[in-house]
Design a protein around this motif. Structure first.
Motif, PDB file in Angstrom:
ATOM      1  N   PRO A 293      -4.044  -2.370   3.933  1.00  0.00           N
ATOM      2  CA  PRO A 293      -3.713  -1.604   2.718  1.00  0.00           C
ATOM      3  C   PRO A 293      -2.884  -0.357   3.020  1.00  0.00           C
ATOM      4  CG  PRO A 293      -5.996  -2.338   2.645  1.00  0.00           C
ATOM      5  CD  PRO A 293      -5.488  -2.659   4.036  1.00  0.00           C
ATOM      6  N   GLY A 294      -3.210   0.343   4.077  1.00  0.00           N
ATOM      7  CA  GLY A 294      -2.438   1.540   4.431  1.00  0.00           C
ATOM      8  C   GLY A 294      -1.014   1.194   4.826  1.00  0.00           C
ATOM      9  N   THR A 295      -0.868   0.139   5.600  1.00  0.00           N
ATOM     10  CA  THR A 295       0.466  -0.294   6.015  1.00  0.00           C
ATOM     11  C   THR A 295       1.298  -0.685   4.794  1.00  0.00           C
ATOM     12  OG1 THR A 295      -0.408  -1.038   8.120  1.00  0.00           O
ATOM     13  CG2 THR A 295       1.707  -1.975   7.440  1.00  0.00           C
ATOM     14  N   LEU A 296       0.693  -1.444   3.895  1.00  0.00           N
ATOM     15  CA  LEU A 296       1.405  -1.872   2.688  1.00  0.00           C
ATOM     16  C   LEU A 296       1.870  -0.670   1.866  1.00  0.00           C
ATOM     17  CD1 LEU A 296      -0.701  -4.918   1.453  1.00  0.00           C
ATOM     18  CD2 LEU A 296       1.748  -4.890   1.952  1.00  0.00           C
ATOM     19  N   ALA A 297       1.001   0.319   1.715  1.00  0.00           N
ATOM     20  CA  ALA A 297       1.360   1.484   0.905  1.00  0.00           C
ATOM     21  C   ALA A 297       2.554   2.218   1.524  1.00  0.00           C
ATOM     22  CB  ALA A 297       0.150   2.421   0.783  1.00  0.00           C
ATOM     23  N   ARG A 298       2.546   2.344   2.844  1.00  0.00           N
ATOM     24  CA  ARG A 298       3.620   3.054   3.544  1.00  0.00           C
ATOM     25  C   ARG A 298       4.947   2.308   3.399  1.00  0.00           C
ATOM     26  NH1 ARG A 298       0.576   3.483   7.680  1.00  0.00           N
ATOM     27  NH2 ARG A 298       1.526   1.795   8.849  1.00  0.00           N
ATOM     28  N   VAL A 299       4.882   1.003   3.624  1.00  0.00           N
ATOM     29  CA  VAL A 299       6.089   0.177   3.574  1.00  0.00           C
ATOM     30  C   VAL A 299       6.681   0.173   2.158  1.00  0.00           C
ATOM     31  CG1 VAL A 299       6.874  -2.207   3.723  1.00  0.00           C
ATOM     32  CG2 VAL A 299       5.441  -1.260   5.533  1.00  0.00           C
ATOM     33  N   ARG A 300       5.812   0.020   1.173  1.00  0.00           N
ATOM     34  CA  ARG A 300       6.299  -0.001  -0.218  1.00  0.00           C
ATOM     35  C   ARG A 300       7.031   1.281  -0.564  1.00  0.00           C
ATOM     36  NH1 ARG A 300       0.473  -2.059  -2.141  1.00  0.00           N
ATOM     37  NH2 ARG A 300       0.835  -4.298  -1.872  1.00  0.00           N
ATOM     38  N   GLN A 301       6.491   2.403  -0.131  1.00  0.00           N
ATOM     39  CA  GLN A 301       7.096   3.686  -0.486  1.00  0.00           C
ATOM     40  C   GLN A 301       8.489   3.829   0.135  1.00  0.00           C
ATOM     41  OE1 GLN A 301       4.891   7.173   0.707  1.00  0.00           O
ATOM     42  NE2 GLN A 301       6.618   8.495   0.120  1.00  0.00           N
ATOM     43  N   VAL A 302       8.592   3.499   1.417  1.00  0.00           N
ATOM     44  CA  VAL A 302       9.880   3.663   2.107  1.00  0.00           C
ATOM     45  C   VAL A 302      10.938   2.732   1.522  1.00  0.00           C
ATOM     46  CG1 VAL A 302      11.072   3.351   4.312  1.00  0.00           C
ATOM     47  CG2 VAL A 302       8.853   4.515   4.236  1.00  0.00           C
ATOM     48  N   TYR A 303      10.578   1.466   1.307  1.00  0.00           N
ATOM     49  CA  TYR A 303      11.573   0.521   0.782  1.00  0.00           C
ATOM     50  C   TYR A 303      11.948   0.889  -0.661  1.00  0.00           C
ATOM     51  CZ  TYR A 303      10.798  -2.417   4.909  1.00  0.00           C
ATOM     52  OH  TYR A 303      10.710  -2.902   6.195  1.00  0.00           O
ATOM     53  N   ALA A 304      10.995   1.402  -1.423  1.00  0.00           N
ATOM     54  CA  ALA A 304      11.300   1.806  -2.814  1.00  0.00           C
ATOM     55  C   ALA A 304      12.353   2.927  -2.819  1.00  0.00           C
ATOM     56  CB  ALA A 304      10.021   2.268  -3.516  1.00  0.00           C
ATOM     57  N   GLU A 305      12.178   3.890  -1.915  1.00  0.00           N
ATOM     58  CA  GLU A 305      13.149   5.001  -1.854  1.00  0.00           C
ATOM     59  C   GLU A 305      14.535   4.493  -1.452  1.00  0.00           C
ATOM     60  OE1 GLU A 305      11.222   7.508   0.966  1.00  0.00           O
ATOM     61  OE2 GLU A 305       9.738   8.250  -0.504  1.00  0.00           O
ATOM     62  N   ARG A 306      14.557   3.580  -0.504  1.00  0.00           N
ATOM     63  CA  ARG A 306      15.852   3.049  -0.049  1.00  0.00           C
ATOM     64  C   ARG A 306      16.515   2.219  -1.138  1.00  0.00           C
ATOM     65  NH1 ARG A 306      14.133   1.546   6.252  1.00  0.00           N
ATOM     66  NH2 ARG A 306      13.827   3.726   6.848  1.00  0.00           N
ATOM     67  N   ALA A 307      15.710   1.431  -1.855  1.00  0.00           N
ATOM     68  CA  ALA A 307      16.274   0.613  -2.945  1.00  0.00           C
ATOM     69  C   ALA A 307      16.894   1.505  -4.009  1.00  0.00           C
ATOM     70  CB  ALA A 307      15.174  -0.272  -3.554  1.00  0.00           C
ATOM     71  N   ARG A 308      16.154   2.568  -4.355  1.00  0.00           N
ATOM     72  CA  ARG A 308      16.650   3.474  -5.384  1.00  0.00           C
ATOM     73  C   ARG A 308      17.958   4.136  -4.927  1.00  0.00           C
ATOM     74  NH1 ARG A 308      12.675   7.177  -5.602  1.00  0.00           N
ATOM     75  NH2 ARG A 308      11.254   5.454  -6.054  1.00  0.00           N
ATOM     76  N   ALA A 309      17.969   4.579  -3.682  1.00  0.00           N
ATOM     77  CA  ALA A 309      19.176   5.228  -3.148  1.00  0.00           C
ATOM     78  C   ALA A 309      20.357   4.268  -3.150  1.00  0.00           C
ATOM     79  CB  ALA A 309      18.904   5.734  -1.736  1.00  0.00           C
ATOM     80  N   MET A 310      20.123   3.021  -2.773  1.00  0.00           N
ATOM     81  CA  MET A 310      21.229   2.064  -2.747  1.00  0.00           C
ATOM     82  C   MET A 310      21.759   1.807  -4.158  1.00  0.00           C
ATOM     83  SD  MET A 310      21.537  -1.775  -1.132  1.00  0.00           S
ATOM     84  CE  MET A 310      21.911  -1.283   0.544  1.00  0.00           C
TER      85      MET A 310
END
Lengths: 400, 400
Positions: A293-310
């Motif tokens: 669960p912790g890994t998933l939360a971390r990964v989701r946050q980082v990819y969400a920021e990158r998706a938004r930036a792109m």
């Protein structure tokens, strides 16, 4: 001295992909790449995996290093059943799944077990490139159902099922590669209902479902199947730890009706005997330790920021020359060149211009089994940090 | 609700093996088993593997956990080329081999790459059971060349090649499973010469060659091929770390002519993308650390003692009712019931009587692709300590 032994006829059905040629150019110094289909190595929980493998080698070194059951390491099958239950698929027991060498092997086993040369299989247009090639190696004739922002178009799908009576339908309903599309709840229910109505097997490939950015996506077809009588017996579900935990473990799994699972297990015995118990025991210890669960939360946050930036950069730099649906999860932006203002509208032409400007992506046409849309392209936001994403998209703007 | 989707036609070519049924009986309490085909878990160098995986996760966690090249982890390919050079095959570069998910996958890739339905393949009688099933799944028609104490009978082999023009010939020249036979140097040279003379591809499967008890066996076909002009271009060599280091890693490899290697790599891409980089990087670090020679010496000594104990006990307890060639390596005694003194002479009948006495082995007939010899049986000496071997063979004597 040339090699003179003739190859098997089935090799005539596939070709080395155009994308491989493109990948050779990625070694150019300074290239910013949105071409990959993989997660960011920097996101891997190396400490967690180290603890897991050391626990496996301490708790049960024999089982970790010895041959294992073709169906999979029993304690991992238990952990995977629990993992799926945590995501809403509560009716899955350890015996309802087998472990596969990545979910790629699940596709291969489905081909080996089900496809006779000439059999028809319906896939999304666009769909995962290695699926197209994998099924064609077994002689499948692929039929394409179009995808829009809400996933596979179910009215078209039902008509194609009725017309072609396919061996099965292959779908990536959640943040599909390459489309990034999210199949709506209503369409998911329609798919399960048509599986029963037409007695058609549906394969749900779900490597990206864990990678959502805001609200959780609708339940998987597997989780929904219990609410549609008869659907569970017509559903295969492929899962993977590759996109969140580590692709290098090569741990995937397949849930399927018992008769199909038995045949796939027999075929797997002659494909690779079993999936690495060393990797399986490591994955089991990782899941058991409760770190997911912790890994998933971390990964989701980082990819969400990158998706938004792109997406912001694409709108800013390319304007009306490109259109796309902002992804709600997964690793990809799937876009279409509009040709607005007389700008380039062919993905492959654009990819070459982009490489000259020092940025890479994958043109979309190869992802179609039939009727390619040449204006499309796939951009991965997963592996570049935000400043590189912004610089890369600015280069794309210059290339256009 | 039954599963109604028809399976692929290729599944009609194989059946679940009779041996699997036997294996279900092995759970009986107190059974001494000579039935397995695996190394002894107690021989695994757990500390060495632990150091190796920790080194991999420290030195290069990204490459250890990320997707990797389908051909294999480059530093492992280097280590494997060096490992083969240390065994006499000096002309093999890292690029001449691909890493496979166990050597079972090499067999699968050969089938996928080379066998069209109806193609003929020559195999030894007896040969590895999973080879028979693997090739049949691809539609091969198997032809059997008989084996004696010096390996495959090369005069018969040449006649069969001339008659059948097979797609390839599959051999386990060194301590083959199940025969344990060691192909003589003269026969090895004859095999390479006929490969060139008849332009026939030879597949050398060599998972057991490291496990010799006294003098080293004759060089592998791969090591000898450089001395026979043209032979190297007609030779495939499959290697494995499973029998010495750990089957659970699932790390094997295949040396083959470049054209074949390229096609096998393409097929592997759609089979499992690549072999676990986590396992590959661990194997690489293990080989690099230089622990293999010590491990090999230890394993050879233990298995040699067990083989000697089993052969002595067989002569003592079964006398002239059984005949066998004492193995010079590998994991197996391959024996034939003579029926002397009116005793049982069918391996399958004897296996059932043996289970009743609390000892298990595998009858030999299923190891023949054609013309089974029902008097044969396979006994593994690898996993039982010497006192259990003696007790187990005494039980066999009572069963007879």
């Amino acid at each position: 001295m040339p090699f003179t032994t003739p190859f098997a006829d089935r090799l005539n059905n596939v070709e080395t992909s155009a994308i491989r040629e493109l990948f050779k150019l990625l070694g150019k110094p300074g290239i910013i790449s949105f071409a990959g289909g993989f997660p960011d190595s920097n996101m891997f929980d190396v400490d967690g995996i180290r603890e897991a493998v050391n626990a496996a080698l301490t708790d049960n070194p024999g089982a970790t290093l010895q041959y294992g059951a073709t169906e999979g390491h029993p304690p991992l099958r238990e952990q995977l059943a629990q993992f799926m239950a945590s995501k809403g698929a509560r009716g899955v027991a350890a015996n309802d799944l087998i472990v596969t060498t990545g979910s790629q092997q699940a596709l291969d086993l489905l081909g080996k077990t089900l496809i006779s040369p000439g059999d028809k299989v319906i896939v999304e247009g666009p769909t995962f490139l290695a699926t197209i090639q994998c099924f064609r190696l077994y002689g499948a004739e692929l039929i394409t159902v179009p995808v829009d922002g809400e996933g596979a178009q179910t009215d078209r799908l039902e008509a194609l099922i009725a017309e072609h009576k396919p061996k099965f339908v292959y779908l990536i309903p959640t943040f599909g590669n390459p489309s990034g599309a999210l199949t709506s709840l209503a369409r998911r229910q329609a798919i399960l209902q048509m599986a029963v109505k037409h007695d058609t097997l549906i394969v749900e490939d779900d490597p990206y479902g864990d990678l959502y950015f805001g609200d959780a996506p609708p339940p998987s077809l597997l989780a929904l199947a219990d609410s549609v009588p008869g659907a569970r017996e017509r559903l295969v579900h492929c899962g993977s730890l590759s996109k969140v935990l580590s692709p290098g473990l090569r741990v995937g799994w397949m849930v399927a009706p018992a008769e199909l699972l038995a045949k796939a297990t027999m075929c797997k015995q002659f494909s690779d005997a079993h999936t690495s118990t060393f990797a399986q025991a490591t994955a089991e210890q990782y899941l058991k330790a409760g770190r997911m669960p912790g890994t998933l939360a971390r990964v989701r946050q980082v990819y969400a920021e990158r998706a938004r930036a792109m997406c912001q950069a694409l709108r800013r730099e390319l304007g009306d020359a490109i259109e796309f649906v902002e992804p709600q999860g997964g690793l990809f932006v799937w876009a279409r060149l509009t040709g607005a203002g007389g700008k380039v509208s062919d993905g492959a032409v654009f990819a070459k211009k982009a490489i000259e400007q020092g940025v890479a992506f994958v043109p979309g046409a190869p992802f179609y089994a039939t009727q390619p849309e040449h204006a499309t392209l796939r951009l991965s936001f997963a592996t570049a940090p935000i400043d590189k994403i912004e610089e890369g998209i600015a280069r794309l703007g210059r290339a256009l």
